[in-house]
Structures are given as C-alpha cells and as structure tokens.
Design a protein around this motif. Structure first.
Motif, PDB file in Angstrom:
ATOM      1  N   GLU A   1      48.479 -25.866  79.914  1.00 50.30           N
ATOM      2  CA  GLU A   1      49.821 -26.424  80.054  1.00 50.30           C
ATOM      3  C   GLU A   1      49.809 -27.611  81.014  1.00 50.30           C
ATOM      4  O   GLU A   1      50.357 -28.681  80.715  1.00 50.30           O
ATOM      5  CB  GLU A   1      50.759 -25.336  80.572  1.00 50.30           C
ATOM      6  CG  GLU A   1      52.170 -25.794  80.889  1.00 50.30           C
ATOM      7  CD  GLU A   1      52.999 -24.666  81.488  1.00 50.30           C
ATOM      8  OE1 GLU A   1      54.019 -24.970  82.121  1.00 50.30           O
ATOM      9  OE2 GLU A   1      52.624 -23.489  81.315  1.00 50.30           O
TER      10      GLU A   1
ATOM     11  N   LEU B   1      56.818 -27.543  69.844  1.00 50.90           N
ATOM     12  CA  LEU B   1      55.424 -27.424  69.437  1.00 50.90           C
ATOM     13  C   LEU B   1      55.139 -28.344  68.248  1.00 50.90           C
ATOM     14  O   LEU B   1      56.028 -28.615  67.431  1.00 50.90           O
ATOM     15  CB  LEU B   1      55.107 -25.972  69.081  1.00 50.90           C
ATOM     16  CG  LEU B   1      55.048 -25.027  70.289  1.00 50.90           C
ATOM     17  CD1 LEU B   1      55.034 -23.574  69.831  1.00 50.90           C
ATOM     18  CD2 LEU B   1      53.807 -25.327  71.124  1.00 50.90           C
ATOM     19  N   PRO B   2      53.895 -28.843  68.124  1.00 56.24           N
ATOM     20  CA  PRO B   2      53.574 -29.830  67.083  1.00 56.24           C
ATOM     21  C   PRO B   2      53.923 -29.396  65.664  1.00 56.24           C
ATOM     22  O   PRO B   2      54.470 -30.183  64.887  1.00 56.24           O
ATOM     23  CB  PRO B   2      52.061 -30.042  67.256  1.00 56.24           C
ATOM     24  CG  PRO B   2      51.814 -29.736  68.697  1.00 56.24           C
ATOM     25  CD  PRO B   2      52.755 -28.621  69.038  1.00 56.24           C
ATOM     26  N   GLU B   3      53.609 -28.157  65.294  1.00 57.07           N
ATOM     27  CA  GLU B   3      53.902 -27.706  63.932  1.00 57.07           C
ATOM     28  C   GLU B   3      55.403 -27.646  63.693  1.00 57.07           C
ATOM     29  O   GLU B   3      55.895 -27.970  62.604  1.00 57.07           O
ATOM     30  CB  GLU B   3      53.274 -26.332  63.676  1.00 57.07           C
ATOM     31  CG  GLU B   3      53.512 -25.780  62.275  1.00 57.07           C
ATOM     32  CD  GLU B   3      52.963 -26.657  61.159  1.00 57.07           C
ATOM     33  OE1 GLU B   3      53.426 -26.504  60.002  1.00 57.07           O
ATOM     34  OE2 GLU B   3      52.081 -27.509  61.419  1.00 57.07           O
TER      35      GLU B   3
ATOM     36  N   MET C   1      57.220 -30.951  76.900  1.00 57.52           N
ATOM     37  CA  MET C   1      56.565 -30.240  75.799  1.00 57.52           C
ATOM     38  C   MET C   1      57.371 -29.059  75.256  1.00 57.52           C
ATOM     39  O   MET C   1      56.824 -27.981  75.029  1.00 57.52           O
ATOM     40  CB  MET C   1      55.173 -29.751  76.226  1.00 57.52           C
ATOM     41  CG  MET C   1      54.268 -30.848  76.740  1.00 57.52           C
ATOM     42  SD  MET C   1      52.543 -30.338  77.066  1.00 57.52           S
ATOM     43  CE  MET C   1      52.744 -29.015  78.247  1.00 57.52           C
TER      44      MET C   1
ATOM     45  N   SER D   1      58.598 -25.253  78.682  1.00 60.39           N
ATOM     46  CA  SER D   1      57.785 -25.793  77.593  1.00 60.39           C
ATOM     47  C   SER D   1      57.696 -24.781  76.452  1.00 60.39           C
ATOM     48  O   SER D   1      57.957 -23.591  76.627  1.00 60.39           O
ATOM     49  CB  SER D   1      56.373 -26.111  78.108  1.00 60.39           C
ATOM     50  OG  SER D   1      56.414 -27.012  79.187  1.00 60.39           O
ATOM     51  N   TYR D   2      57.311 -25.289  75.266  1.00 58.00           N
ATOM     52  CA  TYR D   2      57.023 -24.464  74.091  1.00 58.00           C
ATOM     53  C   TYR D   2      58.239 -23.656  73.621  1.00 58.00           C
ATOM     54  O   TYR D   2      58.116 -22.550  73.112  1.00 58.00           O
ATOM     55  CB  TYR D   2      55.859 -23.498  74.369  1.00 58.00           C
ATOM     56  CG  TYR D   2      54.714 -24.113  75.135  1.00 58.00           C
ATOM     57  CD1 TYR D   2      54.163 -25.334  74.737  1.00 58.00           C
ATOM     58  CD2 TYR D   2      54.168 -23.494  76.252  1.00 58.00           C
ATOM     59  CE1 TYR D   2      53.100 -25.907  75.443  1.00 58.00           C
ATOM     60  CE2 TYR D   2      53.117 -24.053  76.959  1.00 58.00           C
ATOM     61  CZ  TYR D   2      52.585 -25.261  76.548  1.00 58.00           C
ATOM     62  OH  TYR D   2      51.545 -25.830  77.246  1.00 58.00           O
TER      63      TYR D   2
ATOM     64  N   GLN E   1      62.479 -23.052  64.629  1.00 53.52           N
ATOM     65  CA  GLN E   1      62.962 -24.376  64.253  1.00 53.52           C
ATOM     66  C   GLN E   1      63.836 -24.325  62.999  1.00 53.52           C
ATOM     67  O   GLN E   1      64.693 -25.188  62.795  1.00 53.52           O
ATOM     68  CB  GLN E   1      61.794 -25.349  64.054  1.00 53.52           C
ATOM     69  CG  GLN E   1      60.811 -24.985  62.939  1.00 53.52           C
ATOM     70  CD  GLN E   1      61.274 -25.335  61.536  1.00 53.52           C
ATOM     71  OE1 GLN E   1      62.032 -26.294  61.349  1.00 53.52           O
ATOM     72  NE2 GLN E   1      60.839 -24.560  60.552  1.00 53.52           N
TER      73      GLN E   1
ATOM     74  N   GLU F   1      57.581 -29.587  65.129  1.00 55.01           N
ATOM     75  CA  GLU F   1      58.039 -30.975  65.008  1.00 55.01           C
ATOM     76  C   GLU F   1      57.779 -31.519  63.605  1.00 55.01           C
ATOM     77  O   GLU F   1      58.595 -32.254  63.045  1.00 55.01           O
ATOM     78  CB  GLU F   1      57.361 -31.850  66.054  1.00 55.01           C
ATOM     79  CG  GLU F   1      57.892 -33.277  66.063  1.00 55.01           C
ATOM     80  CD  GLU F   1      57.474 -34.053  67.283  1.00 55.01           C
ATOM     81  OE1 GLU F   1      57.793 -35.257  67.357  1.00 55.01           O
ATOM     82  OE2 GLU F   1      56.835 -33.471  68.190  1.00 55.01           O
TER      83      GLU F   1
ATOM     84  N   ASN G   1      59.503 -23.427  68.232  1.00 59.81           N
ATOM     85  CA  ASN G   1      58.249 -23.145  67.532  1.00 59.81           C
ATOM     86  C   ASN G   1      58.452 -23.153  66.023  1.00 59.81           C
ATOM     87  O   ASN G   1      59.553 -23.438  65.518  1.00 59.81           O
ATOM     88  CB  ASN G   1      57.684 -21.801  67.999  1.00 59.81           C
ATOM     89  CG  ASN G   1      58.686 -20.667  67.842  1.00 59.81           C
ATOM     90  OD1 ASN G   1      59.403 -20.574  66.842  1.00 59.81           O
ATOM     91  ND2 ASN G   1      58.760 -19.793  68.853  1.00 59.81           N
ATOM     92  N   GLN G   2      57.394 -22.833  65.310  1.00 58.45           N
ATOM     93  CA  GLN G   2      57.419 -22.900  63.847  1.00 58.45           C
ATOM     94  C   GLN G   2      58.469 -21.965  63.249  1.00 58.45           C
ATOM     95  O   GLN G   2      59.080 -22.285  62.220  1.00 58.45           O
ATOM     96  CB  GLN G   2      56.038 -22.539  63.300  1.00 58.45           C
ATOM     97  CG  GLN G   2      55.885 -22.716  61.802  1.00 58.45           C
ATOM     98  CD  GLN G   2      54.455 -22.498  61.353  1.00 58.45           C
ATOM     99  OE1 GLN G   2      53.558 -22.328  62.165  1.00 58.45           O
ATOM    100  NE2 GLN G   2      54.236 -22.517  60.039  1.00 58.45           N
TER     101      GLN G   2
END
Length: 411
Positions: free
Chosen positions: A62, A317-319, A314, A292-293, A300, A321, A296-297
């Motif tokens: 992190e 999470l990338p997925e 942060m 942060s985080y 969302q 987004e 999430n998938q």
C-alpha cells in the motif's frame, strides 16, 4: 480556462520511471509489535515528499503504491516558472488503529526510528488517521525540528519560508484551519472543472461523500457552497442520507477528530443507512475520501453516478475502474484530484503564495482547473482514461525534472 505552462515532452527512457522504488524500509515496534513502513520512490535534489498514514492493516505494498502516486503528483504540478520545485515521491505508513490507546506512543517511536530520513531526505505530514497537530507534537517529542526540515537547505530564505508556513497554518476560515481546507478545495475544483467541461450545471448536481474527515469534510463544504447538493455522507458508523440535501455545516460541526458524526445532530429528514449505502446513492458525483481499495470489482456494479472523484488515495481498484469505464462512469484520479494539499505546502514554503486564504484558494483553483482540463483533453485525444492520461503527463515531466535538477543534488 488557464493553460498549464508549457513543459517540453521528452521520451520516457527506461530509467526515467523505475519499476521499483528507490528505498523501502520496514520497522517493527519493539514494544507492541506494530509495523511501520517508509518508501522513497524517487528523489529530486536529494529530497522526497509524502504524508504519513496510520491505519490497521496498512501494508508495504500500500505504501509503495502511495509513494509512486506522490512522485506523479509532484511531477504534475511542475511549473518551470514557479519558485516551487517538485520533490521526489515518498510515503510512510503505520499498521495501527489511530484510536488505540498505544497509538500515539507508537507514532513517536516510529518517528524516532525514521529520524535520520526525516532530517536528511523525507518531508512528511498528516495523512489518513493522523492530524497535522498530532504529527507535529509527536515529531517534537521524537527530537525533530520539523517534519519538513529536509527541504530547508533548498530554500532561498529558510527563516522567511518557515515563518510564512507557520503563519499559513495559523489562518482559519469559518472556524476551520486553512491547512484542513485546501485539499478539499482542490477536490471540489477538480469536480467543478469536470462538470464545466461536460456542460453540466452545478445547481442540482448531487454528491455522495465517503469520509467526513479533513479531505471529505472540506470537499463537501466547497461543493455545497458551489451550488451542488450533498445527499449522502458515510463515516465509520454508517451512511447518513437525505435526498433533499444534508446540512453539511451542521454535520461538520458535529464530527469528532476522526470525522465521525454525532447522530444527535441529524434532522428529521436525515436517514441512517448501512455503511456502503453511499455507493448506490442517486447522485451524479461520488467522492471516496476515506480509505484505499474502497471500490472493487463486486461493489462497482451498484454505482450509478457519472463521476467518481478520488479524494482518497487509491480508492478504486484497477479492475473496478475498467468495468466502470465500460459503463461510461469517469474516474477522476487521485494523483490529480487530491494533490492540492501537498502543492499548497510547497507553494507557501517556496513563496509562490503568501499566508492568505484568498490567495491560497485562488491559486489552488487556477492550478487544479488547468490540470484537470489538460488531463481530460489528453484522455479525449488519446482515447483513454483520465488516469492513463495523468500518468502519461507525469511520465513526460519526470525526465525533464530529473535532467534539470538531478536525483541526489542539483544537476
């Protein structure tokens, strides 16, 4: 809108953005066993910058990600004509509940252990779970002159600069310190810039905020004053919602040092909902301003807002987004949106602005709106996300900064 100063584009060489940080330190408290971390992602003229957070579950990974984000924030605010010269990126973190009885003593021991770095190369301040007053008090007990003393040798007039920053921290606006407001003001201006670019009216635009601490509270205040309606806020106890709009000032007045709202301040139309209810609130803008985080998938899918402004570091999470982008939801990234606090420190210390609230807000407004505008134009031109555009802009600036100023000493 004002344009950012021109910065020459330089191809990114492999060494310009190293895949691993320059230095990582893991500390274990010999009394409690709590662990703490320091990551220096990059140096500029031998100095790096990044706050210190305290939260249960904080990890080295992190802190590493946060340090890389600080490198980008510094680069994105690079103005060749300004007195403020960007520093490298860094971050500190302590795996401890800031509400725990032993937390303050752990903080003091951490700062004692990190004292050589703070004295020579790492400038730090408040972050999640800590206030600047608390960090300053613990730093003094740890034998430090200041948590930003590593930057003093880079100043033209150290005494004047330190006096200016001290004066700025003494400024209050409507009973709240200027230092607690500039970050949220920057977030609000980023949101307003995105609304303006999309041609969306401020009046009637609805906002849901997670976290009513320093960043989230100031963001809610400035967005409300700009004509938006805050319909939900979430804290550690749950979500407070009102489709007609919450009384933000009353909630701010009823919160404790950790941003938790005293429920006795709620009005008859205010409802108490579960903690994650803010995610699915009917609103145009979501502002995650806590941990942060957060997004999430899985969760969302509950979001129907058009924009997510990352006031926290942060939080998406990338997925998640990627899936949000597929649904037409724009994430305004943390490296731009929440960079105002860090920039304000250095604008003030280096002398680009004085210890004045109006000057600070005006400078923040110009800088954040210009940065958001150039990021969104770049995203549109490249056919990518705002985050990818911001990272591309930072990657172009980092070699310029490194070549001009050097990593360890002036180039």
């Amino acid at each position: 809108m004002p344009a950012l100063p021109a910065v020459p584009a330089v191809p990114v060489a492999p060494a310009a953005v190293p895949p691993t940080p320059l230095l990582s330190v893991t500390w274990t408290d010999h009394i409690t066993g709590h662990r703490g971390f320091l990551v220096m992602d990059r140096l500029v003229r031998g100095v790096c910058s990044g706050g210190l957070r305290m939260r249960p579950g904080c990890t080295l990974d992190e802190v590493t990600g946060l340090a890389r984000g600080m490198t980008m924030k510094e680069a994105l605010h690079y103005d060749p004509s300004a007195r403020y010269i960007p520093l490298g990126g860094a971050k500190g973190g302590i795996d401890c509940d800031p509400r725990a009885p032993e937390a303050y003593d752990v903080l003091v021991r951490y700062l004692r252990a990190m004292r050589p770095y703070i004295e020579s190369s790492w400038t730090t301040g408040e972050d999640l779970g800590l206030t600047q007053d608390l960090v300053d008090r613990a730093a003094a007990e740890a034998g430090l002159i200041s948590t930003v003393q590593a930057v003093y040798p880079l100043l033209d007039d150290e005494a004047a600069a330190r006096g200016r920053l001290a004066d700025a921290f003494a400024v209050e606006v409507d009973g709240i310190g200027l230092d607690e407001l500039v970050g949220g003001h920057g977030v609000a201006e980023a949101v307003l810039a995105a609304l303006d670019r999309a041609g969306h009216a401020h009046a009637g635009a609805r906002v849901a905020v997670q976290g009513l601490g320093t960043m989230g509270g100031a963001t809610a205040r400035f967005l409300t004053r700009a004509g938006l309606t805050t319909v939900a806020v979430a804290d550690i106890k749950g979500t407070i919602a009102n489709p007609a709009g919450l009384d933000v000032e009353a909630l701010l007045a009823a919160r404790d040092a950790h941003g938790t709202v005293d429920r006795s301040a709620l009005r008859p139309g205010d409802r108490e909902l579960p903690g994650e209810a803010w995610l699915s609130t009917e609103a145009e803008i979501l502002v995650p301003a806590a941990v942060s985080y957060t997004i999430n998938q899985a969760n969302q899918a509950r979001i129907t807002a058009r924009w997510i402004a990352e006031a926290a570091n942060m939080p998406v999470l990338p997925e998640a987004e990627r899936l949000l982008a597929e649904r037409g939801i724009t994430v305004l990234p943390d490296v731009v949106v929440n960079s105002g606090t860090n920039a304000w420190w250095w604008w003030t210390l280096f002398g680009d602005i004085g210890a004045d609230a109006d000057e600070a807000f005006a400078h923040t407004r110009r800088s954040m709106r210009a940065l958001v505008d150039v990021m969104l134009r770049r995203a549109e031109a490249d056919g990518t996300t705002p985050r990818a555009a911001a990272h591309a802009l930072a990657a172009e600036r980092l070699p310029v900064i490194g070549e001009r100023f050097g990593w360890y000493t002036s180039a």
